[in-house]
Design a protein around this motif. Structure first.
Motif, PDB file in Angstrom:
ATOM      1  N   THR A 188       3.949   8.999 -56.155  1.00  0.00           N
ATOM      2  CA  THR A 188       3.307   8.624 -55.257  1.00  0.00           C
ATOM      3  C   THR A 188       1.895   8.573 -55.486  1.00  0.00           C
ATOM      4  N   GLU A 189       1.198   7.459 -54.978  1.00  0.00           N
ATOM      5  CA  GLU A 189      -0.391   7.296 -55.266  1.00  0.00           C
ATOM      6  C   GLU A 189      -1.335   8.410 -54.414  1.00  0.00           C
ATOM      7  N   VAL A 190      -2.103   8.923 -55.113  1.00  0.00           N
ATOM      8  CA  VAL A 190      -2.786  10.107 -54.409  1.00  0.00           C
ATOM      9  C   VAL A 190      -4.241  10.009 -55.092  1.00  0.00           C
ATOM     10  N   PHE A 191      -5.126  10.183 -54.176  1.00  0.00           N
ATOM     11  CA  PHE A 191      -6.396  10.548 -54.287  1.00  0.00           C
ATOM     12  C   PHE A 191      -6.618  12.054 -54.076  1.00  0.00           C
ATOM     13  N   TRP A 192      -6.767  12.614 -55.335  1.00  0.00           N
ATOM     14  CA  TRP A 192      -6.884  14.173 -55.323  1.00  0.00           C
ATOM     15  C   TRP A 192      -8.464  14.461 -54.762  1.00  0.00           C
ATOM     16  N   GLY A 193      -8.548  15.567 -53.982  1.00  0.00           N
ATOM     17  CA  GLY A 193      -9.999  15.770 -53.304  1.00  0.00           C
ATOM     18  C   GLY A 193     -10.565  17.041 -54.235  1.00  0.00           C
ATOM     19  N   VAL A 194     -11.994  16.828 -54.260  1.00  0.00           N
ATOM     20  CA  VAL A 194     -12.684  17.935 -54.954  1.00  0.00           C
ATOM     21  C   VAL A 194     -13.903  17.785 -53.846  1.00  0.00           C
ATOM     22  N   SER A 195     -14.473  19.344 -53.707  1.00  0.00           N
ATOM     23  CA  SER A 195     -15.607  19.309 -52.962  1.00  0.00           C
ATOM     24  C   SER A 195     -16.456  20.668 -53.447  1.00  0.00           C
ATOM     25  N   PRO A 196     -17.674  20.339 -53.886  1.00  0.00           N
ATOM     26  CA  PRO A 196     -18.381  21.559 -54.139  1.00  0.00           C
ATOM     27  C   PRO A 196     -18.696  22.575 -53.196  1.00  0.00           C
ATOM     28  N   VAL A 197     -18.478  23.764 -53.255  1.00  0.00           N
ATOM     29  CA  VAL A 197     -18.776  24.852 -52.395  1.00  0.00           C
ATOM     30  C   VAL A 197     -19.967  25.652 -53.113  1.00  0.00           C
ATOM     31  N   VAL A 198     -21.376  25.768 -52.727  1.00  0.00           N
ATOM     32  CA  VAL A 198     -22.068  26.347 -53.684  1.00  0.00           C
ATOM     33  C   VAL A 198     -23.006  27.325 -52.666  1.00  0.00           C
TER      34      VAL A 198
END
Length: 250
Positions: A173-183
Motif C-alpha cells: 500500500t502507498e503510504v506517507f509516513w508521518g514524523v513531527s518534532p515534539v520539543v
C-alpha cells in the motif's frame, strides 16, 4: 520516493515565505501537503493552489464533514485549473465556535463519492495508529481501500518499532509516513492526552532527539520504498530541516 512537508496555512504571506525557504534550501523536499484548519481563513485547497507556484506536487487536506455528499464538491474546478490531482480526505473535527455548517459525511463516504465522480483524482486517506487497537485500525484501513482510497497519510510516529509493525500490515500500500518534532514537555503532554501517543522510553522533547529520529525514519522510509512527510509544529523550520537533511543521502 517522495518527501513532503506539512505547512499550516496561517495566511498567504507566511505560507509563501515558508514555501520559498523550502524550495531554495531543501531540494530533497518535492511535495507540500496542507491541512484545512477552521481557525484560519485560508482554506487548504486555496493554499495548495498557491503552493503550485513553488512545487509540482501539492496535496490539500479535505474535511469530509464540511461537504454534503448529495451535492457537488465546489473547489474541484480550482484544483483542476492548477493541475492538482491528489488530495487527502480526513473526517475533520467539529468547529469549536459552531459557526460552520457540518454534515454527517464520513471520510469513507467522501472517498467513495470522489472516486466515483472523479476517478482521475488520487485520493489519500488517513491512518491514526493511536486511535484504538491495531486490529480496529486495520479494519478501518480496509474500509477506506474498499471505498477507493489510493494510499494513506499516517499520524506522526515517534517509534521505529511501531512503524515497522505498520509497514508489515500495510505492505503493498502507498503510504506517507508521518514524523513531527515534539520539543517541549507541554507539547509532549498534548500528544499524550489528545492523541493518545505512548512515547518510547528513550524519548526526549529536544530538537536533537527529534532530528535524530527523523533521520532514522527517513532512512527507514527509503529502505521500504514508501514516502514520508514532516510536520514541523512550534519549531524553527530551517533549523529542524537543516538537521534532518544533513548527511542523509536521498
Amino acid at each position: 520516493m517522495r518527501i513532503s512537508i506539512e505547512l499550516v496555512p496561517r495566511d498567504e504571506k507566511a505560507l509563501k515565505s515558508e514555501l520559498s525557504l523550502i524550495k531554495s534550501g531543501f531540494p530533497s523536499i518535492n511535495t507540500i501537503n496542507i491541512p484545512d484548519l477552521t481557525r484560519f481563513d485560508l482554506r487548504s485547497w486555496d493554499a495548495a493552489c498557491m503552493a503550485k507556484s513553488f512545487f509540482n506536487h501539492s496535496i490539500p487536506h479535505i474535511r469530509a464533514m464540511d461537504f454534503d455528499c448529495t451535492d457537488t464538491v465546489p473547489f474541484l474546478d480550482a484544483l483542476e485549473a492548477y493541475a492538482i490531482k491528489e488530495l487527502l480526505v480526513v473526517t475533520g473535527d467539529v468547529p469549536k465556535d459552531g459557526g460552520r455548517t457540518v454534515y454527517p459525511t464520513t471520510c469513507v463516504d467522501l472517498i467513495a463519492k470522489l472516486k466515483k465522480e472523479h476517478p482521475h483524482l488520487k485520493v489519500y486517506a488517513a491512518i491514526d495508529q493511536y486511535r484504538g487497537s491495531i486490529r480496529d485500525e486495520y479494519e478501518y484501513v480496509q474500509r477506506k481501500l474498499d471505498a477507493g482510497a489510493d494510499g494513506f497519510f499516517t499520524q506522526p510516529f515517534f517509534d521505529l518499532r511501531l512503524m515497522e509493525l505498520y509497514a508489515e500490515m500495510l505492505a503493498g500500500t502507498e503510504v506517507f509516513w508521518g514524523v513531527s518534532p515534539v520539543v517541549s514537555e507541554k507539547s509532549q503532554r498534548y500528544w499524550e492526552t489528545r492523541n493518545r501517543v505512548v512515547f518510547p522510553i528513550d524519548f526526549a522533547p529536544t530538537l536533537e532527539w527529534n532530528i535524530e529520529f527523523s533521520r532514522r525514519a527517513l532512512a527507514f522510509t527509503k529502505q521500504t520504498g514508501n514516502h514520508i512527510y514532516f510536520m514541523p509544529i512550534k519549531v524553527d523550520l530551517e533549523a529542524y530541516l537543516e538537521g534532518v537533511f544533513e548527511q542523509v543521502p536521498v
